[in-house]
Design a protein around this motif. Structure first.
Motif, PDB file in Angstrom:
ATOM      1  N   ILE A   1     -22.904 -37.360  11.833  1.00  0.00           N
ATOM      2  CA  ILE A   1     -21.669 -36.621  11.558  1.00  0.00           C
ATOM      3  C   ILE A   1     -22.012 -35.340  10.805  1.00  0.00           C
ATOM      4  O   ILE A   1     -23.043 -35.232  10.140  1.00  0.00           O
ATOM      5  CB  ILE A   1     -20.660 -37.443  10.741  1.00  0.00           C
ATOM      6  N   HIS A   2     -21.117 -34.352  10.943  1.00  0.00           N
ATOM      7  CA  HIS A   2     -21.246 -33.098  10.205  1.00  0.00           C
ATOM      8  C   HIS A   2     -20.067 -32.983   9.251  1.00  0.00           C
ATOM      9  O   HIS A   2     -18.918 -33.215   9.643  1.00  0.00           O
ATOM     10  CB  HIS A   2     -21.262 -31.905  11.167  1.00  0.00           C
ATOM     11  N   VAL A   3     -20.338 -32.639   8.005  1.00  0.00           N
ATOM     12  CA  VAL A   3     -19.296 -32.524   6.987  1.00  0.00           C
ATOM     13  C   VAL A   3     -19.451 -31.200   6.243  1.00  0.00           C
ATOM     14  O   VAL A   3     -20.473 -30.533   6.338  1.00  0.00           O
ATOM     15  CB  VAL A   3     -19.345 -33.696   5.977  1.00  0.00           C
ATOM     16  N   PHE A   4     -18.401 -30.841   5.492  1.00  0.00           N
ATOM     17  CA  PHE A   4     -18.424 -29.600   4.721  1.00  0.00           C
ATOM     18  C   PHE A   4     -18.914 -29.807   3.290  1.00  0.00           C
ATOM     19  O   PHE A   4     -19.346 -28.861   2.647  1.00  0.00           O
ATOM     20  CB  PHE A   4     -17.033 -28.957   4.696  1.00  0.00           C
TER      21      PHE A   4
ATOM     22  N   GLN B   1     -17.493 -36.483   2.431  1.00  0.00           N
ATOM     23  CA  GLN B   1     -18.313 -37.654   2.755  1.00  0.00           C
ATOM     24  C   GLN B   1     -17.827 -38.881   1.990  1.00  0.00           C
ATOM     25  O   GLN B   1     -17.754 -39.980   2.533  1.00  0.00           O
ATOM     26  CB  GLN B   1     -19.778 -37.375   2.418  1.00  0.00           C
ATOM     27  N   GLU B   2     -17.479 -38.707   0.714  1.00  0.00           N
ATOM     28  CA  GLU B   2     -16.988 -39.825  -0.089  1.00  0.00           C
ATOM     29  C   GLU B   2     -15.688 -40.383   0.490  1.00  0.00           C
ATOM     30  O   GLU B   2     -15.479 -41.605   0.533  1.00  0.00           O
ATOM     31  CB  GLU B   2     -16.769 -39.371  -1.538  1.00  0.00           C
ATOM     32  N   ILE B   3     -14.816 -39.476   0.924  1.00  0.00           N
ATOM     33  CA  ILE B   3     -13.558 -39.907   1.528  1.00  0.00           C
ATOM     34  C   ILE B   3     -13.830 -40.680   2.815  1.00  0.00           C
ATOM     35  O   ILE B   3     -13.186 -41.690   3.110  1.00  0.00           O
ATOM     36  CB  ILE B   3     -12.651 -38.693   1.820  1.00  0.00           C
ATOM     37  N   LEU B   4     -14.822 -40.241   3.580  1.00  0.00           N
ATOM     38  CA  LEU B   4     -15.166 -40.913   4.830  1.00  0.00           C
ATOM     39  C   LEU B   4     -15.637 -42.344   4.567  1.00  0.00           C
ATOM     40  O   LEU B   4     -15.286 -43.275   5.305  1.00  0.00           O
ATOM     41  CB  LEU B   4     -16.233 -40.129   5.587  1.00  0.00           C
ATOM     42  N   VAL B   5     -16.437 -42.527   3.509  1.00  0.00           N
ATOM     43  CA  VAL B   5     -16.908 -43.872   3.148  1.00  0.00           C
ATOM     44  C   VAL B   5     -15.707 -44.794   2.911  1.00  0.00           C
ATOM     45  O   VAL B   5     -15.645 -45.919   3.423  1.00  0.00           O
ATOM     46  CB  VAL B   5     -17.792 -43.821   1.883  1.00  0.00           C
TER      47      VAL B   5
ATOM     48  N   GLY C   1     -12.790 -52.038   7.817  1.00  0.00           N
ATOM     49  CA  GLY C   1     -13.606 -53.202   7.510  1.00  0.00           C
ATOM     50  C   GLY C   1     -15.085 -52.957   7.686  1.00  0.00           C
ATOM     51  O   GLY C   1     -15.847 -53.884   7.969  1.00  0.00           O
ATOM     52  N   ILE C   2     -15.504 -51.698   7.507  1.00  0.00           N
ATOM     53  CA  ILE C   2     -16.905 -51.331   7.735  1.00  0.00           C
ATOM     54  C   ILE C   2     -17.540 -50.864   6.425  1.00  0.00           C
ATOM     55  O   ILE C   2     -17.014 -49.981   5.748  1.00  0.00           O
ATOM     56  CB  ILE C   2     -17.011 -50.192   8.773  1.00  0.00           C
ATOM     57  N   GLU C   3     -18.664 -51.481   6.065  1.00  0.00           N
ATOM     58  CA  GLU C   3     -19.453 -51.009   4.923  1.00  0.00           C
ATOM     59  C   GLU C   3     -20.503 -50.044   5.479  1.00  0.00           C
ATOM     60  O   GLU C   3     -21.485 -50.457   6.086  1.00  0.00           O
ATOM     61  CB  GLU C   3     -20.126 -52.186   4.217  1.00  0.00           C
ATOM     62  N   ALA C   4     -20.279 -48.752   5.263  1.00  0.00           N
ATOM     63  CA  ALA C   4     -21.144 -47.737   5.859  1.00  0.00           C
ATOM     64  C   ALA C   4     -22.243 -47.310   4.899  1.00  0.00           C
ATOM     65  O   ALA C   4     -22.076 -47.326   3.672  1.00  0.00           O
ATOM     66  CB  ALA C   4     -20.318 -46.519   6.270  1.00  0.00           C
ATOM     67  N   VAL C   5     -23.372 -46.945   5.474  1.00  0.00           N
ATOM     68  CA  VAL C   5     -24.509 -46.433   4.702  1.00  0.00           C
ATOM     69  C   VAL C   5     -24.807 -45.019   5.211  1.00  0.00           C
ATOM     70  O   VAL C   5     -24.929 -44.793   6.418  1.00  0.00           O
ATOM     71  CB  VAL C   5     -25.758 -47.317   4.898  1.00  0.00           C
ATOM     72  N   PHE C   6     -24.910 -44.073   4.284  1.00  0.00           N
ATOM     73  CA  PHE C   6     -25.132 -42.674   4.649  1.00  0.00           C
ATOM     74  C   PHE C   6     -26.529 -42.233   4.229  1.00  0.00           C
ATOM     75  O   PHE C   6     -26.998 -42.568   3.138  1.00  0.00           O
ATOM     76  CB  PHE C   6     -24.100 -41.767   3.970  1.00  0.00           C
ATOM     77  N   SER C   7     -27.166 -41.456   5.097  1.00  0.00           N
ATOM     78  CA  SER C   7     -28.453 -40.869   4.734  1.00  0.00           C
ATOM     79  C   SER C   7     -28.222 -39.714   3.763  1.00  0.00           C
ATOM     80  O   SER C   7     -27.086 -39.295   3.541  1.00  0.00           O
ATOM     81  CB  SER C   7     -29.160 -40.337   5.991  1.00  0.00           C
ATOM     82  N   ALA C   8     -29.302 -39.192   3.198  1.00  0.00           N
ATOM     83  CA  ALA C   8     -29.191 -37.996   2.360  1.00  0.00           C
ATOM     84  C   ALA C   8     -28.691 -36.838   3.226  1.00  0.00           C
ATOM     85  O   ALA C   8     -29.099 -36.704   4.382  1.00  0.00           O
ATOM     86  CB  ALA C   8     -30.542 -37.645   1.754  1.00  0.00           C
ATOM     87  N   PRO C   9     -27.789 -35.993   2.693  1.00  0.00           N
ATOM     88  CA  PRO C   9     -27.272 -34.880   3.493  1.00  0.00           C
ATOM     89  C   PRO C   9     -28.360 -33.857   3.812  1.00  0.00           C
ATOM     90  O   PRO C   9     -29.275 -33.636   3.016  1.00  0.00           O
ATOM     91  CB  PRO C   9     -26.195 -34.269   2.582  1.00  0.00           C
ATOM     92  N   ARG C  10     -28.259 -33.246   4.980  1.00  0.00           N
ATOM     93  CA  ARG C  10     -29.225 -32.240   5.394  1.00  0.00           C
ATOM     94  C   ARG C  10     -28.502 -31.029   5.961  1.00  0.00           C
ATOM     95  O   ARG C  10     -27.582 -31.177   6.776  1.00  0.00           O
ATOM     96  CB  ARG C  10     -30.166 -32.817   6.452  1.00  0.00           C
ATOM     97  N   VAL C  11     -28.901 -29.849   5.530  1.00  0.00           N
ATOM     98  CA  VAL C  11     -28.287 -28.616   6.025  1.00  0.00           C
ATOM     99  C   VAL C  11     -28.780 -28.352   7.446  1.00  0.00           C
ATOM    100  O   VAL C  11     -29.968 -28.455   7.737  1.00  0.00           O
ATOM    101  CB  VAL C  11     -28.624 -27.423   5.105  1.00  0.00           C
ATOM    102  N   ILE C  12     -27.850 -28.001   8.326  1.00  0.00           N
ATOM    103  CA  ILE C  12     -28.151 -27.830   9.742  1.00  0.00           C
ATOM    104  C   ILE C  12     -28.201 -26.347  10.110  1.00  0.00           C
ATOM    105  O   ILE C  12     -27.255 -25.597   9.861  1.00  0.00           O
ATOM    106  CB  ILE C  12     -27.084 -28.531  10.601  1.00  0.00           C
ATOM    107  N   CYS C  13     -29.304 -25.952  10.725  1.00  0.00           N
ATOM    108  CA  CYS C  13     -29.448 -24.584  11.234  1.00  0.00           C
ATOM    109  C   CYS C  13     -29.060 -24.557  12.714  1.00  0.00           C
ATOM    110  O   CYS C  13     -28.797 -25.596  13.326  1.00  0.00           O
ATOM    111  CB  CYS C  13     -30.886 -24.110  11.067  1.00  0.00           C
ATOM    112  N   ILE C  14     -29.023 -23.373  13.274  1.00  0.00           N
ATOM    113  CA  ILE C  14     -28.781 -23.216  14.705  1.00  0.00           C
ATOM    114  C   ILE C  14     -29.828 -22.262  15.274  1.00  0.00           C
ATOM    115  O   ILE C  14     -30.483 -21.528  14.537  1.00  0.00           O
ATOM    116  CB  ILE C  14     -27.370 -22.670  15.003  1.00  0.00           C
TER     117      ILE C  14
END
Length: 647
Positions: free
Chosen positions: A397-400, A405-409, A416-429
């Motif tokens: 997923i891409h977030v601002f 991200q906290e709201i998404l969790v 009913g889903i316990e989600a695990v998120f990786s460390a955020p990474r800045v995306i280039c193009i």
């Protein structure tokens, strides 16, 4: 026939935006008593997360009437991470109430919101809230508004005993409040009369203020307490005066034009699609044309239609021009155009969030449930972009920002889903920097297919444009589709493994051998040809930036400039106004959080930093490479082994 007005309420977090909305609904008879953010019983914050956190996340729409005027009110998010949803909501509004706290005054997000409102020319009323709170200072905050937001602010209120429960708010006198001096700056006739001491009546001043406000040039300032209901009557009376209302009797006869601005998926799975109608009329059982974000036009049969009525959604036989309607069960998406684009419409182009995270579940058996949940949420919020990698099955997923991200969790916990998120990474193009061509012919390659492609740079912001330089009938449609779909997939990873955009891809050669050629041949060959053409053209990597606006004491300027340079930011010539320094610049998204965290220490607690998305700039230093998720077709041997399932 009722006239119609669509308004929004905006504010920095905790300025009292939702409290004001509740008070408006109470005063207009929609609710029996105004809800409280503190008590978690507000009308427009429908999500449990919103009630618990006391912040608005999803725009909510509700309607009420004032006399013979129907008002649709959209309560929008205030947090900076949701600025994109705010900007999208503005595209369907006739006017906005911007709420400012009489205690805290102008805050960082207040300036970002006001700048956006001014850029879009949206008529805006200012409401200085919490005038009864300890620490409230009307004169200080009024001065802040004029210094930091806009000088063309006309006071509508006279305040006594602010900061106490005995606060009193009266209507201001136009002459004593200096309206003439303010509005003469934007009206040559008034300026002449002012210069020659020609008397100007209060009625003329009021009419001029109405005119300039509707043009988005002047800003009436009201004061009050939303929690106590102080100062509400003048604010409500001003809606009809200062905002441009829609008259369906005139607009219904114009060509159909509307915009989808919100989609809600109900627990039953049914989708409610909210749209603003700018012109024309939509009736149940009509067949209407719809143009999607990618330019595809289809016909839609209107089956179930609802309207906003007295605070609720109710079945309706038609929706008039100027009103907001709800299509029940429709598959439309946010940003889709109903009918034709009109000059009244502001088309929103969705920005790609610059931060990427991988999402997984603690329980492997919940992976399918996670995929469905993220797919649903993406339909509701196009600013939350989600893809599932076809090769690795990773959920990306891409977030601002962090709050989003906290709201998404918490939102996923509703599923009913316990989600695990990786460390955020800045995306280039990546963008192509030249022209490249490649072609592989049937009989000379391992596939029963001929494909030739040319790549070249497109206009900034144009995304991917796919064109044909061959006759459409030269290839079966299934083969044509296989090539186009594969092009889209391959360009998710360019030469440096970043997504490629602002590119024109043209199909130059085709060929097949009937009946042995299959769509698989074209899906297998296209990556080899496309990446060779891209390699010839070359690409450049661009990284996401934020635009920043700093307001700081002069004594902190050298320290801020030094730190900004260390964080690879840029800045324009500082402006010295009203005993403070105004500094505009840019900073990479990857270093933005560091700057945000240091504002207080850099400015001894006296600085204010506003941040908003600022597009992309070419990387001038070491080019960052992304981790490649699929085999690179430029490595032909490895790619062929992969196709044959050896790797």
């Amino acid at each position: 026939m009722q006239k119609i007005l669509n308004i929004g309420v905006l504010a920095h977090v905790d300025a009292g935006k939702t409290t004001l909305t509740e008070q408006i609904l109470y005063r207009s008879g929609i609710i029996e008593r105004a809800g409280s953010v503190d008590q978690g019983n507000t009308t427009t914050d429908s999500l449990e997360i919103e009630r618990r956190r006391g912040i608005t996340i999803k725009s909510a729409a509700v309607s009420f009437t004032l006399g013979d005027l129907k008002v649709n009110l959209i309560d929008t998010p205030g947090h900076a991470d949701f600025i994109s949803e705010v900007e999208h909501s503005l595209s369907v509004l006739d006017g906005v109430i911007l709420v400012i706290s009489a205690v805290e005054g102008v805050q960082a997000q207040t300036r970002v919101l006001m700048q956006t409102l001014k850029e879009q020319g949206i008529p805006t009323l200012l409401f200085m809230n919490k005038i009864d709170r300890m620490g409230a200072n009307y004169n200080r905050v009024r001065t802040m508004l004029r210094n930091l937001l806009d000088e063309h602010i006309c006071e509508m209120s006279r305040v006594d005993n602010e900061g106490s429960t005995s606060v009193h708010v009266d209507m201001a006198d136009p002459h004593n409040s200096g309206w003439l001096e303010i509005m003469a700056l934007l009206n040559d006739e008034l300026l002449q009369d002012y210069a020659h001491d020609v008397p100007v009546s209060s009625e003329r001043l009021k009419e001029e203020l109405r005119k300039q406000t509707r043009q988005g040039k002047a800003y009436p300032l009201f004061a009050g307490s939303a929690a106590k209901g102080v100062g509400m009557e003048p604010l409500l009376a001003a809606l009809n005066d200062f905002f441009p209302v829609n008259d369906p009797s005139e607009l219904n006869h114009e060509p159909l034009s509307g915009l989808v601005f919100k989609v809600i998926k109900q627990p039953s799975g049914e989708r409610n699609v909210y749209f603003r109608l700018f012109a024309g009329k939509v009736q149940a059982r009509d067949e209407i044309s719809v143009t999607s974000q990618d330019g595809q036009t289809t016909m839609l049969k209107v089956k179930q239609l609802h309207a906003l009525q007295h605070g609720k959604s109710a079945p309706a036989g038609h929706i008039d021009a100027g009103d907001i309607g709800i299509l029940i069960g429709s598959e439309l998406r946010v940003g889709d155009v109903i009918g034709a684009v009109s000059d009244k419409m502001k088309i929103v182009h969705f920005q790609k969030p610059p931060i990427q995270v991988h999402v997984s579940t603690k329980q492997p058996e919940d992976e399918h449930k996670l995929h469905n949940a993220l797919s649903d949420l993406t339909v509701e919020d196009p600013f939350l972009q989600y893809v599932q990698d076809t090769n690795t099955k990773e959920n990306i997923i891409h977030v601002f920002g962090k709050v989003q991200q906290e709201i998404l969790v918490e939102t996923l916990q509703r599923y009913g889903i316990e989600a695990v998120f990786s460390a955020p990474r800045v995306i280039c193009i990546e963008k192509p920097c030249g022209v490249g061509e490649a072609v592989e012919y049937i009989g000379e390659c391992p596939f029963y297919a001929t494909v030739g492609l040319r790549v070249e740079p497109g206009e900034p912001g144009s995304g991917l444009q796919y064109r044909l330089d061959v006759e459409l009938g030269s290839l079966p449609l299934s083969f044509q589709k296989a090539i186009k779909d594969t092009v889209i997939g391959v360009l998710q990873e360019g030469l440096y493994a970043w997504s490629v955009t602002d590119i024109i891809v043209t199909l130059t050669h085709t060929g097949y051998a009937s009946p042995v050629s299959t769509a698989k041949d074209f899906r297998s060959l296209t990556p080899l040809v496309l990446m060779e053409a891209l390699n010839q053209a070359g690409t450049e990597v661009y990284e996401p930036m934020n635009d920043i606006q700093f307001i700081l004491p002069e004594s902190s300027l050298s320290k801020v400039l030094s730190r900004l340079a260390a964080l690879e930011g840029t800045y324009q010539e500082p402006e010295f106004r009203n005993n403070v320094v105004h500094l505009h610049g840019t900073i990479p998204v990857r270093t933005s959080d560091e700057l945000k965290s240091e504002v207080h220490s850099l400015t001894s607690g006296e600085g204010m930093l506003s941040v908003r998305p600022g597009g992309y700039v070419k990387v001038q230093t070491t080019i960052p490479e992304n981790k490649r998720r699929q085999v690179n077709p430029l490595n032909r041997g490895e790619y062929m082994l992969h196709l044959n399932k050896i790797l």
